[in-house]
Scaffold this motif. Structure first.
Motif, PDB file in Angstrom:
ATOM      1  N   TYR A  80       2.646  -4.354   6.038  1.00 53.55           N
ATOM      2  CA  TYR A  80       3.754  -5.226   5.642  1.00 53.55           C
ATOM      3  C   TYR A  80       5.080  -4.594   6.047  1.00 53.55           C
ATOM      4  O   TYR A  80       5.266  -3.381   5.924  1.00 53.55           O
ATOM      5  CB  TYR A  80       3.764  -5.465   4.123  1.00 53.55           C
ATOM      6  CG  TYR A  80       4.962  -6.272   3.681  1.00 53.55           C
ATOM      7  CD1 TYR A  80       5.114  -7.591   4.098  1.00 53.55           C
ATOM      8  CD2 TYR A  80       5.950  -5.711   2.876  1.00 53.55           C
ATOM      9  CE1 TYR A  80       6.217  -8.336   3.725  1.00 53.55           C
ATOM     10  CE2 TYR A  80       7.063  -6.452   2.494  1.00 53.55           C
ATOM     11  CZ  TYR A  80       7.187  -7.772   2.926  1.00 53.55           C
ATOM     12  OH  TYR A  80       8.275  -8.504   2.554  1.00 53.55           O
ATOM     13  N   PHE A  81       5.997  -5.456   6.502  1.00 56.89           N
ATOM     14  CA  PHE A  81       7.321  -5.013   6.935  1.00 56.89           C
ATOM     15  C   PHE A  81       8.370  -5.910   6.278  1.00 56.89           C
ATOM     16  O   PHE A  81       8.345  -7.128   6.440  1.00 56.89           O
ATOM     17  CB  PHE A  81       7.422  -5.082   8.469  1.00 56.89           C
ATOM     18  CG  PHE A  81       6.340  -4.288   9.141  1.00 56.89           C
ATOM     19  CD1 PHE A  81       6.546  -2.962   9.478  1.00 56.89           C
ATOM     20  CD2 PHE A  81       5.100  -4.874   9.392  1.00 56.89           C
ATOM     21  CE1 PHE A  81       5.534  -2.219  10.067  1.00 56.89           C
ATOM     22  CE2 PHE A  81       4.084  -4.134   9.975  1.00 56.89           C
ATOM     23  CZ  PHE A  81       4.299  -2.806  10.312  1.00 56.89           C
ATOM     24  N   GLY A  82       9.262  -5.268   5.518  1.00 52.76           N
ATOM     25  CA  GLY A  82      10.258  -6.030   4.783  1.00 52.76           C
ATOM     26  C   GLY A  82      11.626  -5.392   4.813  1.00 52.76           C
ATOM     27  O   GLY A  82      11.859  -4.371   5.472  1.00 52.76           O
ATOM     28  N   GLU A  99      -0.150   0.289   5.264  1.00 50.93           N
ATOM     29  CA  GLU A  99       1.166   0.599   5.818  1.00 50.93           C
ATOM     30  C   GLU A  99       2.178  -0.403   5.267  1.00 50.93           C
ATOM     31  O   GLU A  99       1.993  -1.623   5.384  1.00 50.93           O
ATOM     32  CB  GLU A  99       1.146   0.503   7.349  1.00 50.93           C
ATOM     33  CG  GLU A  99       2.478   0.740   8.025  1.00 50.93           C
ATOM     34  CD  GLU A  99       2.742   2.217   8.318  1.00 50.93           C
ATOM     35  OE1 GLU A  99       3.827   2.535   8.843  1.00 50.93           O
ATOM     36  OE2 GLU A  99       1.858   3.046   8.023  1.00 50.93           O
ATOM     37  N   ALA A 100       3.226   0.094   4.643  1.00 53.68           N
ATOM     38  CA  ALA A 100       4.259  -0.783   4.090  1.00 53.68           C
ATOM     39  C   ALA A 100       5.625  -0.181   4.386  1.00 53.68           C
ATOM     40  O   ALA A 100       6.014   0.817   3.792  1.00 53.68           O
ATOM     41  CB  ALA A 100       4.068  -0.970   2.589  1.00 53.68           C
ATOM     42  N   GLN A 101       6.334  -0.794   5.324  1.00 56.84           N
ATOM     43  CA  GLN A 101       7.664  -0.320   5.694  1.00 56.84           C
ATOM     44  C   GLN A 101       8.716  -1.295   5.163  1.00 56.84           C
ATOM     45  O   GLN A 101       8.766  -2.449   5.589  1.00 56.84           O
ATOM     46  CB  GLN A 101       7.785  -0.207   7.212  1.00 56.84           C
ATOM     47  CG  GLN A 101       6.865   0.822   7.845  1.00 56.84           C
ATOM     48  CD  GLN A 101       7.127   0.979   9.327  1.00 56.84           C
ATOM     49  OE1 GLN A 101       8.219   0.713   9.821  1.00 56.84           O
ATOM     50  NE2 GLN A 101       6.115   1.427  10.061  1.00 56.84           N
ATOM     51  N   THR A 102       9.505  -0.832   4.226  1.00 54.52           N
ATOM     52  CA  THR A 102      10.598  -1.647   3.699  1.00 54.52           C
ATOM     53  C   THR A 102      11.914  -0.960   4.041  1.00 54.52           C
ATOM     54  O   THR A 102      12.616  -0.455   3.168  1.00 54.52           O
ATOM     55  CB  THR A 102      10.456  -1.831   2.168  1.00 54.52           C
ATOM     56  OG1 THR A 102      10.254  -0.538   1.563  1.00 54.52           O
ATOM     57  CG2 THR A 102       9.267  -2.710   1.837  1.00 54.52           C
ATOM     58  N   ASN A 103      12.198  -0.957   5.320  1.00 50.64           N
ATOM     59  CA  ASN A 103      13.413  -0.286   5.812  1.00 50.64           C
ATOM     60  C   ASN A 103      14.089  -1.087   6.915  1.00 50.64           C
ATOM     61  O   ASN A 103      14.799  -0.542   7.743  1.00 50.64           O
ATOM     62  CB  ASN A 103      13.065   1.119   6.324  1.00 50.64           C
ATOM     63  CG  ASN A 103      12.039   1.081   7.448  1.00 50.64           C
ATOM     64  OD1 ASN A 103      11.392   0.059   7.683  1.00 50.64           O
ATOM     65  ND2 ASN A 103      11.870   2.202   8.137  1.00 50.64           N
TER      66      ASN A 103
END
Length: 323
Positions: A80-82, A99-103
């Motif tokens: 997830y990408f947020g 994988e979770a990128q919140t940047n």
């Protein structure tokens, strides 16, 4: 503090039927799913919705765009990408994906990170399904540029099929929303008399739904003989029929119902019309069961509509509760 790029601590279980999703992707010959609508990302993440962008997606020179990548038969590589503001929510409730990128900040930024991850994941990308109706042109162009040899297809049918069967938790949300809308309508009808404008009635309904914990979405309202369904200064007078058709949102699930009322007592013609409509509706409900198609509803109702002496003024519509 906000630029968190480490993989999240995955939840113990996937919040949807991943086996069913894999089968649907396989049937459609799709290798990778790229979800980007707020409602489908919420579903696939088990309830997460960016509160900062609840009402508006516009942001500086771009817009908010959530992206969830799900490779077929490779759920362990889902990601997830947020936006960076979602880091707070991720810290409180880690996502199940590995994988979770919140940047990110903006549609091109988030799509670039999602595509970079997809390449590094080493998954097959011959056919990529994206939510084309919920993908900005700039992000869509970036997707095609990142995978020029891939076929980009629409994910809508796969996601519709996946979400058609509601879980007990989803049904509970729909029930809360539906009952809240009905209670709100009955309260508005009871508290208003002749002379109340459609605009005033709509605002009263908004307050009633909000007080019950719902997000007011809309009210289609008619009064008297007019079929105009927009709020206005038209008033609901003695002897007039009122129709309230409203949607109230409960954590992304909408209760969509209609209730009618009259100022005074209905005459015999109205009573007969209501009875005929109820007979048609009950006939349409009778064949509904698990495994039945939507066509059986119309097969039961349409003949009764055509037999009615009022058929030139009647219209039958059956629709689902949405996703």
């Amino acid at each position: 503090m906000l630029d968190i790029t480490k993989p999240s601590t995955a939840q113990s279980s996937i919040p949807f039927d991943a086996d069913r999703l894999d089968r649907l992707l396989d049937d459609a010959d799709i290798d990778v799913l790229c979800a980007s609508s707020k409602h489908n990302v919420q579903y696939l993440l088990g309830g997460h919705r960016a509160f900062f962008f609840e009402s508006m997606d516009a942001m500086g020179l771009s817009r908010y765009l959530p992206v969830l990548i799900y490779p077929k038969d490779n759920r362990q590589k889902a990601a997830y990408f947020g936006h960076r503001m979602e880091s707070y929510q991720k810290e409180n409730n880690p996502f199940w994906v590995s994988e979770a990128q919140t940047n990110s900040s903006g549609s091109l930024d988030v799509m670039a990170k999602a595509m970079d991850y997809t390449r590094r994941a080493g998954v097959k990308t011959k056919r990529i399904a994206a939510e084309l109706s919920f993908l900005p042109v700039d992000a869509g162009n970036a997707l095609r540029k990142a995978f020029p040899d891939s076929e980009i297809v629409d994910a809508v049918f796969v996601l519709e099929r996946l979400r058609a069967v509601k879980s007990p938790a989803e049904l509970a949300q729909l029930r809360i929303a539906s009952e809240g809308v009905i209670d709100s309508m009955l309260a508005v009808i009871a508290k208003h008399g002749p002379g109340a404008s459609k605009r005033k009635l709509t605002e009263a309904l908004r307050r009633e739904e909000t007080s019950r914990g719902l997000i007011f979405d809309y009210c289609l309202i008619t009064a008297g003989s007019s079929l105009n369904r927009a709020p206005s200064e038209q008033t609901w007078e003695q002897g007039d029929i009122l129709s309230l058709d409203s949607g109230g949102n409960c954590h992304g699930y909408i209760g969509d119902l209609c209730r009618m009322a009259i100022q005074g007592e209905p005459d015999a013609e109205l009573e007969d019309l209501l009875g005929e409509i109820e007979d048609i509706q009950r006939a349409a409900m009778k064949p509904i069961k698990a495994g039945a198609t939507g066509s059986v509803i119309y097969a039961a109702a349409e003949p009764l509509v055509q037999k009615s002496k009022h058929h030139n003024h009647m219209h039958f519509l059956a629709h689902g509760m949405g996703l």
